[in-house]
Design an enzyme around this catalytic site. Structure first.
Site, PDB file in Angstrom:
ATOM      1  CB  THR A 107      -0.928   0.008   1.240  1.00 46.89           C
ATOM      2  OG1 THR A 107      -1.576  -1.260   1.365  1.00 46.89           O
ATOM      3  CG2 THR A 107      -1.975   1.090   1.133  1.00 46.89           C
ATOM      4  NE  ARG A 151       4.871   0.698   5.102  1.00 46.74           N
ATOM      5  CZ  ARG A 151       3.887   1.403   5.597  1.00 46.74           C
ATOM      6  NH1 ARG A 151       3.202   0.949   6.630  1.00 46.74           N
ATOM      7  NH2 ARG A 151       3.567   2.571   5.082  1.00 46.74           N
ATOM      8  CB  SER A 202       4.096   4.303   7.977  1.00 44.27           C
ATOM      9  OG  SER A 202       3.044   5.161   8.284  1.00 44.27           O
ATOM     10  CG  HIS A 203       0.794   2.087  10.585  1.00 42.05           C
ATOM     11  ND1 HIS A 203       0.923   2.254   9.230  1.00 42.05           N
ATOM     12  CD2 HIS A 203       0.237   0.878  10.758  1.00 42.05           C
ATOM     13  CE1 HIS A 203       0.455   1.185   8.610  1.00 42.05           C
ATOM     14  NE2 HIS A 203       0.036   0.321   9.514  1.00 42.05           N
ATOM     15  CE  LYS A 211       5.909   7.152   1.506  1.00 41.04           C
ATOM     16  NZ  LYS A 211       4.490   7.477   1.480  1.00 41.04           N
ATOM     17  CG  ASP A 224       1.987   7.798  11.214  1.00 42.38           C
ATOM     18  OD1 ASP A 224       2.293   8.999  11.100  1.00 42.38           O
ATOM     19  OD2 ASP A 224       1.980   7.006  10.250  1.00 42.38           O
ATOM     20  CG  ASP A 229       5.176   7.995   8.013  1.00 41.30           C
ATOM     21  OD1 ASP A 229       4.260   7.727   8.814  1.00 41.30           O
ATOM     22  OD2 ASP A 229       5.027   7.935   6.775  1.00 41.30           O
ATOM     23  CG  ASP A 269       1.851   9.319   6.848  1.00 41.00           C
ATOM     24  OD1 ASP A 269       1.788   8.767   7.966  1.00 41.00           O
ATOM     25  OD2 ASP A 269       2.069   8.700   5.789  1.00 41.00           O
ATOM     26  NE  ARG A 270      -1.434   5.328   9.317  1.00 43.01           N
ATOM     27  CZ  ARG A 270      -1.980   4.131   9.367  1.00 43.01           C
ATOM     28  NH1 ARG A 270      -2.627   3.742  10.443  1.00 43.01           N
ATOM     29  NH2 ARG A 270      -1.863   3.309   8.351  1.00 43.01           N
ATOM     30  CB  THR A 310      -6.947   1.361   0.787  1.00 41.05           C
ATOM     31  OG1 THR A 310      -8.269   1.225   1.312  1.00 41.05           O
ATOM     32  CG2 THR A 310      -5.959   1.514   1.925  1.00 41.05           C
ATOM     33  CD  GLU A 339      -5.811   6.250   2.868  1.00 40.50           C
ATOM     34  OE1 GLU A 339      -6.087   5.165   2.333  1.00 40.50           O
ATOM     35  OE2 GLU A 339      -4.658   6.550   3.235  1.00 40.50           O
ATOM     36  CB  SER A 344      -6.068   4.169   7.957  1.00 45.12           C
ATOM     37  OG  SER A 344      -5.705   4.905   6.792  1.00 45.12           O
ATOM     38  CE  LYS A 353      -1.443   8.035   6.036  1.00 38.57           C
ATOM     39  NZ  LYS A 353      -0.937   7.158   4.976  1.00 38.57           N
ATOM     40  NE  ARG A 361      -5.638  -2.359   7.302  1.00 40.05           N
ATOM     41  CZ  ARG A 361      -4.758  -2.487   8.300  1.00 40.05           C
ATOM     42  NH1 ARG A 361      -5.184  -2.824   9.505  1.00 40.05           N
ATOM     43  NH2 ARG A 361      -3.460  -2.302   8.097  1.00 40.05           N
TER      44      ARG A 361
HETATM   45  C1  VG1 Z   1      -2.884   1.142   5.761  1.00 42.04           C
HETATM   46  C2  VG1 Z   1      -4.149   1.968   5.755  1.00 42.04           C
HETATM   47  C3  VG1 Z   1      -4.178   2.877   4.540  1.00 42.04           C
HETATM   48  C4  VG1 Z   1      -2.924   3.742   4.538  1.00 42.04           C
HETATM   49  C5  VG1 Z   1      -1.691   2.860   4.609  1.00 42.04           C
HETATM   50  C6  VG1 Z   1      -0.409   3.664   4.726  1.00 42.04           C
HETATM   51  O1  VG1 Z   1      -2.845   0.307   4.625  1.00 42.04           O
HETATM   52  O2  VG1 Z   1      -5.285   1.152   5.775  1.00 42.04           O
HETATM   53  O3  VG1 Z   1      -5.338   3.663   4.569  1.00 42.04           O
HETATM   54  O4  VG1 Z   1      -2.872   4.526   3.381  1.00 42.04           O
HETATM   55  O5  VG1 Z   1      -1.764   2.007   5.748  1.00 42.04           O
HETATM   56  O6  VG1 Z   1      -0.449   4.504   5.826  1.00 42.04           O
HETATM   57  P1  VG1 Z   1      -3.264  -1.249   4.675  1.00 42.04           P
HETATM   58  O7  VG1 Z   1      -2.995  -1.751   3.299  1.00 42.04           O
HETATM   59  O8  VG1 Z   1      -2.460  -1.881   5.750  1.00 42.04           O
HETATM   60  O9  VG1 Z   1      -4.724  -1.270   5.018  1.00 42.04           O
HETATM   61  V1  VG1 Z   1       0.970   4.837   6.664  1.00 42.04           V
HETATM   62  O10 VG1 Z   1       0.695   5.987   7.756  1.00 42.04           O
HETATM   63  O11 VG1 Z   1       1.466   3.349   7.073  1.00 42.04           O
HETATM   64  O12 VG1 Z   1       2.001   5.426   5.399  1.00 42.04           O
HETATM   65 CO    CO Z   2       2.389   6.958   8.268  1.00 37.73          CO
END
Ligand code: VG1
Ligand code: CO
Length: 543
Positions: free
Chosen positions: A19, A23, A113-114, A126, A277, A279, A281-282, A344, A363, A365, A376, A496
């Site tokens: 996504t 990772r 990220s998270h 990325k 989060d 990085d 962006d959340r 997504t 989103e 999330s 984001k 999910r």
């Molecule tokens: C998750 C979220 C998605 C978001 C992505 C990256 O993806 O659901 O909405 O864009 O993380 O966010 P997935 O495929 O695990 O549902 V972040 O803050 O990790 O760059």
């Molecule tokens: Co993030």
């Protein structure tokens, strides 16, 4: 003397971006040729000769070492210049801004990220395009393909670049500019929001808690909230980025940001709480005694954005990912502006933002952002909320209450079932897909299925098609269930399940979301046979 070596290598399986980038577990990324193969594949696809890139990451374990490797490879591949955040640190939105501000040829962001960080946790890389946004599927597919054919990579033999101080360096003929990670980003925020109004609100005793979760937003939040906006020292907690995020799981939701939730629901709670989060962006936003679901946050921000100077001319359109609730659609309808539903992942918003069709995107999330960058942006969302609070002079609870009274409420929740055996999760999704054609007309939990499909998206700007983006079951009363497998995890599969139910009001707007959604939740378990396929009866994380 510096020297360029061509290193023989061979393809490593599984270097397929998900996504949001590639990772993997940190030890995998630290394995022989792993990072190098992927970075060379990026350069092979986008070209490096004579180009300028931005480089930075969220400070997690291996961030500093990976930065030196990427710099040496950029130099060996002929790049002219790399702009790096001091200490190899850049939040994802700040990296996006630097790519755009300096009109560069793109950037490499080091982050998972998270996902948790540390020697045994996760790492990620990325590539972002010259528009500042995550590489679209066409580009990531080409990078993946390249990883399956790679035979060599180029490496400059050189000492580490000193990234600890701001300044200019030469690395084998390539310019390395080490920049302050915060200042350009903070300046951008000052152009968008009414800093004097927010400063006056803090001066008037408004109290806030910002939990940076030992991740990258600490320095940004401290500079912007405490230094520039005058929030009391200590407003930002967990403000020092640590390689393992201090053991925290830097995913800002009620489960992982529990300390913040406890404070916001406890005695003497501040007026406003937020978390971000790994990085940056959340964002999660919480009022005193009230949690704001990300889907509602997007809708409230869209409805009130004109109160901030950067958006006073109004919005061109609002875009949301498919699993995000329809709350934002109602606002777009009322405003008479475009509304868009994408798969997504932020990469799908890029074309809409570039084409000027959407101004604000979001989103479910915990991600919201606008056309100021192409990612984001957690702190952006926090600042827009603060701007709205400063102008409306109401509490978060009052603002949400008025919003629901006007538009109705889209009760919403996401249930995550983590680390399921991949084969079982795949079998469940396959069976579900196979059952879709027979669902319309069936009555379950008193609700009639009005439609069921596997979401496919045709990009309205470039016509590109993305299929299998999530299974949707729609009910005639406006309720909805969506099923997807995560594309960011590094262990097994994460299922999910996204649950939504609309209440028009005026009564029934104040229920607990899990209570309001109970029949939809039961239907979701029944329809997919979650327990039968996976052995799970309850989710691991509820947001
Ligand atoms: C998750 C979220 C998605 C978001 C992505 C990256 O993806 O659901 O909405 O864009 O993380 O966010 P997935 O495929 O695990 O549902 V972040 O803050 O990790 O760059
Ligand atoms: Co993030």
């Amino acid at each position: 003397m510096t020297q360029i070596t061509t290193v023989a290598t061979s393809p490593i399986a599984g270097q397929k971006p998900g996504t949001s980038g590639l990772r993997k577990k940190t030890p995998v990324f630290m394995g022989r040729h792993y990072l190098e193969n992927f970075v060379q594949s990026i350069f092979d696809v986008v070209g490096a000769k004579g180009k300028t890139f931005v480089l930075g990451g969220d400070g997690r374990y291996f961030n500093d070492r990976a930065a030196q490797v990427i710099l040496r490879m950029a130099a060996a591949n002929g790049a002219a210049r790399v702009i790096v955040g001091q200490g190899a640190i850049l939040s994802t939105p700040a990296a996006s801004h630097l790519i755009r501000l300096n009109k560069t040829d793109g950037g490499i962001i080091m982050s998972a990220s998270h996902n948790p960080g540390g020697p045994t946790e996760d790492f990620g890389v990325k590539f972002n395009m010259p528009n500042g946004g995550p590489a679209p599927e066409g580009a990531t597919e080409a990078m993946y393909k390249r990883t399956t054919e790679i035979t060599e990579y180029r490496m400059l033999e050189a000492h580490d670049v000193d990234l600890s101080r701001v300044g200019r360096h030469d690395l084998g003929g390539m310019v390395v500019d080490v920049v302050d990670p915060v200042s350009d980003y903070a300046a951008l925020m000052e152009t968008l929001f009414d800093f004097p109004a927010i400063r006056a609100m803090f001066a008037g005793g408004f109290r806030m808690r910002m939990d940076s979760m030992c991740a990258v937003t600490g320095p940004y939040a401290t500079e912007i909230l405490e230094n520039r906006l005058g929030a009391p020292k200590g407003t930002v907690v967990n403000g020092t980025p640590l390689p393992d995020f201090g053991g925290m799981h830097p995913d800002p939701n009620p489960t992982w940001a529990k300390a913040l939730m406890d404070e916001m629901f406890g005695p003497g709670a501040p007026d406003f709480g937020a978390a971000s989060d790994g990085d940056g962006d959340r964002n999660m936003v919480v009022g005193r005694g009230i949690y704001v679901s990300p889907s509602d946050s997007l809708a409230v921000l869209a409805a009130n954005a004109h109160l901030a100077p950067g958006y006073k001319a109004g919005l061109k359109g609002v875009a949301r990912s498919m699993p995000t609730s329809a709350a934002a659609d109602r606002v777009a309808e009322a405003l008479g502006i475009g509304r868009y539903e994408t798969p997504t992942g932020w990469k799908f918003f890029g074309n809409l933002l570039d084409a000027g069709r959407a101004t604000i995107c979001g989103e479910e999330s915990f991600g919201t952002g606008s056309d100021h960058v192409r990612e984001k942006d957690g702190l952006w969302a926090v600042l827009l909320w603060l701007n709205i609070l400063a102008v409306r002079k109401q509490s978060v609870a009052e603002i949400l209450g008025e919003h629901w009274a006007k538009y109705g409420r889209n009760y919403y929740s996401r249930h995550d079932f983590e680390a399921i055996e991949t084969a079982k999760a795949d079998a469940m999704m396959a069976a579900l897909r196979g059952s879709l054609a027979g669902l319309p007309g069936q009555v379950i939990e008193g609700m009639t299925v009005s439609g069921a499909d596997d979401f496919a998206y045709i990009d309205p700007v470039d016509g590109s098609v993305s299929t299998k983006q999530g299974v949707r079951v729609l009910f005639s009363d406006g309720s909805r269930i969506v099923y997807r497998l995560s594309g960011t995890g590094t262990e097994g599969a994460t299922l999910r399940v996204y649950l939504e139910r609309y209440a028009a009001g005026p009564s029934g707007l104040d229920l607990d979301a899990q209570v309001a959604l109970a029949p939809v939740i039961r239907a979701a378990h029944d329809l997919a046979g979650i327990a039968a396929h996976t052995g799970r009866t309850a989710p691991d994380v509820v947001t």
